[in-house]
Design a protein around this motif. Structure first.
Motif, PDB file in Angstrom:
ATOM      1  N   VAL A  26       0.852  -1.191   0.000  1.00  0.00           N
ATOM      2  CA  VAL A  26       0.000   0.000   0.000  1.00  0.00           C
ATOM      3  C   VAL A  26       0.889   1.243   0.000  1.00  0.00           C
ATOM      4  O   VAL A  26       1.787   1.379   0.822  1.00  0.00           O
ATOM      5  CB  VAL A  26      -0.933   0.019   1.233  1.00  0.00           C
ATOM      6  CG1 VAL A  26      -1.703   1.316   1.319  1.00  0.00           C
ATOM      7  CG2 VAL A  26      -1.875  -1.157   1.194  1.00  0.00           C
ATOM      8  N   ALA A  27       0.645   2.155  -0.927  1.00  0.00           N
ATOM      9  CA  ALA A  27       1.401   3.404  -1.010  1.00  0.00           C
ATOM     10  C   ALA A  27       0.733   4.468  -0.148  1.00  0.00           C
ATOM     11  O   ALA A  27      -0.483   4.653  -0.197  1.00  0.00           O
ATOM     12  CB  ALA A  27       1.479   3.877  -2.447  1.00  0.00           C
ATOM     13  N   MET A  28       1.547   5.175   0.636  1.00  0.00           N
ATOM     14  CA  MET A  28       1.004   6.225   1.499  1.00  0.00           C
ATOM     15  C   MET A  28       0.296   7.292   0.680  1.00  0.00           C
ATOM     16  O   MET A  28      -0.722   7.830   1.111  1.00  0.00           O
ATOM     17  CB  MET A  28       2.115   6.833   2.345  1.00  0.00           C
ATOM     18  CG  MET A  28       2.605   5.894   3.429  1.00  0.00           C
ATOM     19  SD  MET A  28       3.876   6.611   4.463  1.00  0.00           S
ATOM     20  CE  MET A  28       2.968   7.839   5.358  1.00  0.00           C
ATOM     21  N   ALA A  29       0.820   7.605  -0.490  1.00  0.00           N
ATOM     22  CA  ALA A  29       0.201   8.635  -1.331  1.00  0.00           C
ATOM     23  C   ALA A  29      -1.216   8.241  -1.732  1.00  0.00           C
ATOM     24  O   ALA A  29      -2.121   9.083  -1.760  1.00  0.00           O
ATOM     25  CB  ALA A  29       1.051   8.881  -2.566  1.00  0.00           C
ATOM     26  N   GLN A  30      -1.431   6.968  -2.029  1.00  0.00           N
ATOM     27  CA  GLN A  30      -2.772   6.504  -2.398  1.00  0.00           C
ATOM     28  C   GLN A  30      -3.735   6.655  -1.232  1.00  0.00           C
ATOM     29  O   GLN A  30      -4.877   7.081  -1.404  1.00  0.00           O
ATOM     30  CB  GLN A  30      -2.732   5.041  -2.833  1.00  0.00           C
ATOM     31  CG  GLN A  30      -2.071   4.806  -4.155  1.00  0.00           C
ATOM     32  CD  GLN A  30      -1.981   3.322  -4.470  1.00  0.00           C
ATOM     33  OE1 GLN A  30      -1.886   2.489  -3.572  1.00  0.00           O
ATOM     34  NE2 GLN A  30      -1.994   2.997  -5.757  1.00  0.00           N
ATOM     35  N   VAL A  31      -3.276   6.285  -0.052  1.00  0.00           N
ATOM     36  CA  VAL A  31      -4.122   6.391   1.143  1.00  0.00           C
ATOM     37  C   VAL A  31      -4.470   7.855   1.400  1.00  0.00           C
ATOM     38  O   VAL A  31      -5.624   8.188   1.693  1.00  0.00           O
ATOM     39  CB  VAL A  31      -3.416   5.758   2.366  1.00  0.00           C
ATOM     40  CG1 VAL A  31      -4.206   5.998   3.643  1.00  0.00           C
ATOM     41  CG2 VAL A  31      -3.202   4.271   2.141  1.00  0.00           C
ATOM     42  N   CYS A  32      -3.485   8.724   1.252  1.00  0.00           N
ATOM     43  CA  CYS A  32      -3.728  10.160   1.470  1.00  0.00           C
ATOM     44  C   CYS A  32      -4.749  10.713   0.489  1.00  0.00           C
ATOM     45  O   CYS A  32      -5.640  11.453   0.883  1.00  0.00           O
ATOM     46  CB  CYS A  32      -2.417  10.930   1.355  1.00  0.00           C
ATOM     47  SG  CYS A  32      -1.308  10.624   2.734  1.00  0.00           S
ATOM     48  N   ARG A  33      -4.612  10.369  -0.775  1.00  0.00           N
ATOM     49  CA  ARG A  33      -5.565  10.857  -1.774  1.00  0.00           C
ATOM     50  C   ARG A  33      -6.971  10.353  -1.480  1.00  0.00           C
ATOM     51  O   ARG A  33      -7.949  11.089  -1.595  1.00  0.00           O
ATOM     52  CB  ARG A  33      -5.140  10.428  -3.174  1.00  0.00           C
ATOM     53  CG  ARG A  33      -4.063  11.303  -3.767  1.00  0.00           C
ATOM     54  CD  ARG A  33      -3.876  11.028  -5.239  1.00  0.00           C
ATOM     55  NE  ARG A  33      -3.403   9.678  -5.506  1.00  0.00           N
ATOM     56  CZ  ARG A  33      -2.120   9.326  -5.585  1.00  0.00           C
ATOM     57  NH1 ARG A  33      -1.185  10.228  -5.406  1.00  0.00           N
ATOM     58  NH2 ARG A  33      -1.782   8.083  -5.833  1.00  0.00           N
ATOM     59  N   ARG A  34      -7.082   9.086  -1.082  1.00  0.00           N
ATOM     60  CA  ARG A  34      -8.391   8.503  -0.808  1.00  0.00           C
ATOM     61  C   ARG A  34      -9.097   9.215   0.346  1.00  0.00           C
ATOM     62  O   ARG A  34     -10.313   9.365   0.354  1.00  0.00           O
ATOM     63  CB  ARG A  34      -8.226   7.014  -0.505  1.00  0.00           C
ATOM     64  CG  ARG A  34      -9.508   6.268  -0.353  1.00  0.00           C
ATOM     65  CD  ARG A  34      -9.301   4.790  -0.152  1.00  0.00           C
ATOM     66  NE  ARG A  34      -7.910   4.521   0.220  1.00  0.00           N
ATOM     67  CZ  ARG A  34      -7.182   3.510  -0.230  1.00  0.00           C
ATOM     68  NH1 ARG A  34      -7.686   2.639  -1.020  1.00  0.00           N
ATOM     69  NH2 ARG A  34      -5.937   3.341   0.150  1.00  0.00           N
ATOM     70  N   HIS A  35      -8.310   9.661   1.329  1.00  0.00           N
ATOM     71  CA  HIS A  35      -8.900  10.283   2.511  1.00  0.00           C
ATOM     72  C   HIS A  35      -8.812  11.809   2.489  1.00  0.00           C
ATOM     73  O   HIS A  35      -9.244  12.462   3.441  1.00  0.00           O
ATOM     74  CB  HIS A  35      -8.234   9.736   3.771  1.00  0.00           C
ATOM     75  CG  HIS A  35      -8.506   8.288   3.982  1.00  0.00           C
ATOM     76  ND1 HIS A  35      -9.724   7.818   4.437  1.00  0.00           N
ATOM     77  CD2 HIS A  35      -7.743   7.194   3.765  1.00  0.00           C
ATOM     78  CE1 HIS A  35      -9.688   6.494   4.502  1.00  0.00           C
ATOM     79  NE2 HIS A  35      -8.492   6.101   4.096  1.00  0.00           N
ATOM     80  N   GLY A  36      -8.244  12.363   1.421  1.00  0.00           N
ATOM     81  CA  GLY A  36      -8.189  13.815   1.295  1.00  0.00           C
ATOM     82  C   GLY A  36      -7.176  14.481   2.196  1.00  0.00           C
ATOM     83  O   GLY A  36      -7.430  15.565   2.723  1.00  0.00           O
TER      84      GLY A  36
END
Length: 60
Positions: A26-36
């Motif tokens: 899991v990429a941190m950037a993906q998680v950040c984008r998903r949660h704004g």
């Protein structure tokens, strides 16, 4: 003027988001984008919850 689109997260939400980043692949950037949010926010939360390497192994 202030930021009007600032999000507020509860401690439970923060923990859940941080735990998402601990999963393999899991990429941190993906998680950040998903949660704004921003990656820097996630790093702060990891420190806030004292997520050190030793504790991370026991946290799962």
């Amino acid at each position: 003027m202030g930021r009007r689109n600032r999000r507020r997260f509860s401690d439970e939400q923060k923990r859940a988001i941080v735990q998402e980043t601990e999963k393999p692949g899991v990429a941190m950037a993906q998680v950040c984008r998903r949660h704004g949010g921003a990656i820097s926010m996630l790093f702060r939360w990891r420190v806030e919850f004292r997520l050190t390497a030793a504790r991370r192994r026991n946290w799962q």
